[in-house]
Design a protein around this motif. Structure first.
Motif, PDB file in Angstrom:
ATOM      1  N   LEU A 125       0.808  -1.226   0.000  1.00 32.02           N
ATOM      2  CA  LEU A 125       0.000   0.000   0.000  1.00 32.02           C
ATOM      3  C   LEU A 125       0.837   1.270   0.000  1.00 32.02           C
ATOM      4  O   LEU A 125       0.282   2.363   0.194  1.00 32.02           O
ATOM      5  CB  LEU A 125      -0.920   0.010   1.233  1.00 32.02           C
ATOM      6  N   GLY A 126       2.129   1.158  -0.219  1.00 33.17           N
ATOM      7  CA  GLY A 126       2.987   2.333  -0.126  1.00 33.17           C
ATOM      8  C   GLY A 126       2.547   3.500  -0.979  1.00 33.17           C
ATOM      9  O   GLY A 126       2.442   4.642  -0.500  1.00 33.17           O
ATOM     10  N   ALA A 127       2.254   3.239  -2.255  1.00 31.85           N
ATOM     11  CA  ALA A 127       1.844   4.320  -3.160  1.00 31.85           C
ATOM     12  C   ALA A 127       0.505   4.904  -2.736  1.00 31.85           C
ATOM     13  O   ALA A 127       0.280   6.123  -2.823  1.00 31.85           O
ATOM     14  CB  ALA A 127       1.782   3.801  -4.591  1.00 31.85           C
ATOM     15  N   LEU A 128      -0.401   4.067  -2.286  1.00 33.09           N
ATOM     16  CA  LEU A 128      -1.727   4.543  -1.852  1.00 33.09           C
ATOM     17  C   LEU A 128      -1.593   5.413  -0.604  1.00 33.09           C
ATOM     18  O   LEU A 128      -2.236   6.465  -0.487  1.00 33.09           O
ATOM     19  CB  LEU A 128      -2.635   3.346  -1.608  1.00 33.09           C
ATOM     20  N   LEU A 129      -0.763   4.973   0.336  1.00 31.33           N
ATOM     21  CA  LEU A 129      -0.610   5.718   1.585  1.00 31.33           C
ATOM     22  C   LEU A 129       0.084   7.055   1.387  1.00 31.33           C
ATOM     23  O   LEU A 129      -0.022   7.938   2.243  1.00 31.33           O
ATOM     24  CB  LEU A 129       0.171   4.875   2.601  1.00 31.33           C
ATOM     25  N   ALA A 130       0.775   7.214   0.255  1.00 30.70           N
ATOM     26  CA  ALA A 130       1.469   8.477  -0.024  1.00 30.70           C
ATOM     27  C   ALA A 130       0.533   9.556  -0.546  1.00 30.70           C
ATOM     28  O   ALA A 130       0.935  10.716  -0.681  1.00 30.70           O
ATOM     29  CB  ALA A 130       2.595   8.224  -1.027  1.00 30.70           C
ATOM     30  N   ILE A 162     -11.941   0.898  -6.790  1.00 30.73           N
ATOM     31  CA  ILE A 162     -11.205  -0.362  -6.684  1.00 30.73           C
ATOM     32  C   ILE A 162     -10.167  -0.470  -7.798  1.00 30.73           C
ATOM     33  O   ILE A 162      -9.039  -0.934  -7.570  1.00 30.73           O
ATOM     34  CB  ILE A 162     -12.172  -1.560  -6.711  1.00 30.73           C
ATOM     35  N   ARG A 163     -10.540  -0.025  -9.038  1.00 31.81           N
ATOM     36  CA  ARG A 163      -9.563  -0.056 -10.128  1.00 31.81           C
ATOM     37  C   ARG A 163      -8.371   0.848  -9.804  1.00 31.81           C
ATOM     38  O   ARG A 163      -7.227   0.522 -10.109  1.00 31.81           O
ATOM     39  CB  ARG A 163     -10.224   0.377 -11.439  1.00 31.81           C
ATOM     40  N   ARG A 164      -8.657   1.949  -9.149  1.00 34.09           N
ATOM     41  CA  ARG A 164      -7.545   2.847  -8.788  1.00 34.09           C
ATOM     42  C   ARG A 164      -6.652   2.209  -7.728  1.00 34.09           C
ATOM     43  O   ARG A 164      -5.426   2.355  -7.762  1.00 34.09           O
ATOM     44  CB  ARG A 164      -8.108   4.177  -8.291  1.00 34.09           C
ATOM     45  N   VAL A 165      -7.260   1.496  -6.778  1.00 32.88           N
ATOM     46  CA  VAL A 165      -6.482   0.767  -5.773  1.00 32.88           C
ATOM     47  C   VAL A 165      -5.569  -0.242  -6.462  1.00 32.88           C
ATOM     48  O   VAL A 165      -4.382  -0.381  -6.118  1.00 32.88           O
ATOM     49  CB  VAL A 165      -7.414   0.065  -4.759  1.00 32.88           C
ATOM     50  N   GLU A 166      -6.113  -0.937  -7.448  1.00 29.72           N
ATOM     51  CA  GLU A 166      -5.319  -1.933  -8.168  1.00 29.72           C
ATOM     52  C   GLU A 166      -4.136  -1.279  -8.887  1.00 29.72           C
ATOM     53  O   GLU A 166      -3.024  -1.822  -8.893  1.00 29.72           O
ATOM     54  CB  GLU A 166      -6.198  -2.676  -9.173  1.00 29.72           C
ATOM     55  N   GLN A 167      -4.390  -0.132  -9.492  1.00 34.74           N
ATOM     56  CA  GLN A 167      -3.318   0.563 -10.210  1.00 34.74           C
ATOM     57  C   GLN A 167      -2.214   1.005  -9.265  1.00 34.74           C
ATOM     58  O   GLN A 167      -1.020   0.883  -9.563  1.00 34.74           O
ATOM     59  CB  GLN A 167      -3.888   1.771 -10.964  1.00 34.74           C
ATOM     60  N   LEU A 168      -2.605   1.541  -8.079  1.00 35.08           N
ATOM     61  CA  LEU A 168      -1.614   2.047  -7.120  1.00 35.08           C
ATOM     62  C   LEU A 168      -0.828   0.925  -6.445  1.00 35.08           C
ATOM     63  O   LEU A 168       0.343   1.097  -6.113  1.00 35.08           O
ATOM     64  CB  LEU A 168      -2.307   2.900  -6.056  1.00 35.08           C
TER      65      LEU A 168
END
Length: 404
Positions: free
Chosen positions: A325-330, A371-377
């Motif tokens: 989740l690094g990119a998402l958490l940023a 959800i698609r954005r979560v997958e991309q990140l």
């Protein structure tokens, strides 16, 4: 003169007391037999806890000291000290105080009856003076009884404190795993619990309900919950209970505790005996750590195994979260929280966009887009089981580990 009449009365009383005391001392064995017989006939506790030999010897000594005190000046009287000694002894033997007080009442009856019988037979001319001595005789025995009662209560309190210390130590040994089979046997006897049986441990983070443990201090204390028995113990940061389940279930335990738990709590799996309580306590603590701490919550370890893995290995869980989740958490906080909430709802709803949308108050297409954005990140796909496991564990780490 009134003073002379009073002095004369006092002389008569002292004369009768001296005569009666001297003659009663000659009849001590007979009086002791009478008193012991009366006490034991009507009191099962004396028969069970005090041997006949000890009972007779202490009775004979008590009568001798008590009657002799009538002939002695106050500074030489030993009756009150004997009353203290005997009260301590009876408290240590476990004799009920009611039995001890009944013995003093019977002692007063036997002693007074001895005075009356003696004066009637040998000095009938002193019967009038004898009546005036009654207050002195009964007052002396009352003082002995009051002294004995006070000493008994004090000794009983001391013994109770020592008993609680032993129970606390045994329970701590079980919960810490520092005991052996002998400790388990001793604890079973002290706590009146079966050595083998179905047990669980529940821990409650402080501050908790205004419980009996807080009112009683640190001492272990029992409680019942339906057919289950709980023995509570206060720890530094939480309250812990050993639960003898009997035929009860963990569901019943959680249901019964829910109304009174005001913070985070953890429940261990069922174990098979007192020797396994240390392991159960550790698992209950682990379950308690899976609670996010946002309000009252009782966590069963068998229902929180993935979260338990996360909190049990915080360093490894932090690395997993950074990788997944690094990119998402940023992201900026609002964007990040929306995506995390959507992923959490998606997982809770088992991949149903419609149900997740109902939880999030948005359109199902919005859920799909997020959800698609979560997958991309993250580089993970919600259609691959392995990726879902990683996403779920990382999400638990974000929820439970403050540094993540």
């Amino acid at each position: 003169m009134p003073v002379k009449r009073n002095e004369h009365v006092d002389d008569d009383i002292r004369h009768v007391l001296r005569i009666g005391a001297a003659r009663l001392l000659e009849r001590l064995p007979e009086l002791a037999d009478d008193l012991v017989g009366r006490v034991r006939e009507g009191d099962e506790a004396y028969r069970r806890l005090v041997s006949v030999e000890e009972h007779w010897q202490s009775t004979e000594e008590g009568l001798r000291i008590g009657i002799s005190a009538i002939l002695q000046p106050p500074e030489k009287r030993r009756d009150l000290e004997f009353a203290r000694t005997m009260a301590r002894r009876r408290a240590e033997q476990g004799l009920p105080m009611d039995s001890l007080m009944r013995m003093y009442r019977l002692s007063a009856q036997v002693t007074w009856a001895g005075f009356v019988d003696l004066i009637e037979r040998e000095h009938p001319e002193l019967l009038g003076a004898l009546v005036r001595t009654a207050t002195h005789v009964w007052h002396a025995i009352d003082r002995q009884a009051l002294t004995a009662a006070e000493t008994y209560r004090r000794r009983e309190k001391e013994l109770l404190g020592r008993g609680n210390e032993r129970v606390n130590a045994l329970l701590d040994d079980l919960l810490e795993g520092t005991g052996d089979a002998a400790v388990a046997r001793s604890a079973a006897a002290a706590l009146d619990l079966p050595e083998r049986g179905r047990y669980a441990v529940i821990t409650i983070r402080l501050p908790v309900r205004q419980s009996a443990a807080q009112e009683a201090g640190d001492d272990a204390h029992p409680e019942t919950l339906g057919a289950m028995r709980l023995v509570w113990r206060m720890r530094t940061q939480y309250e812990v209970a050993v639960v003898a389940l009997g035929e009860g279930t963990l569901e019943a335990l959680v249901e019964g505790m829910t109304p009174v738990v005001c913070s985070s709590a953890g429940v261990s799996p069922v174990v098979d005996g007192l020797e396994e309580l240390a392991s159960a306590r550790k698992l209950a603590e682990l379950a308690m750590r899976t609670c996010a701490g946002c309000g009252p919550e009782i966590a069963r370890l068998d229902r929180r195994l993935p979260a338990a893995l996360v909190v049990a290995q915080p360093e490894l869980s932090g690395r997993l979260t950074s990788e997944v989740l690094g990119a998402l958490l940023a992201l900026d906080a609002p964007d990040r929280e929306v995506l995390l909430a959507t992923l959490s709802a998606w997982l809770r709803c088992e991949g149903s966009a419609a149900r997740a949308a109902g939880l999030l108050y948005c359109h199902r297409n919005t859920v799909f887009n997020r959800i698609r954005r979560v997958e991309q990140l993250t580089g993970r796909s919600v259609s691959r089981p392995r990726d879902i496991v990683e996403l779920a564990l990382a999400l638990e780490a974000v929820r439970l580990l403050p540094a993540v």
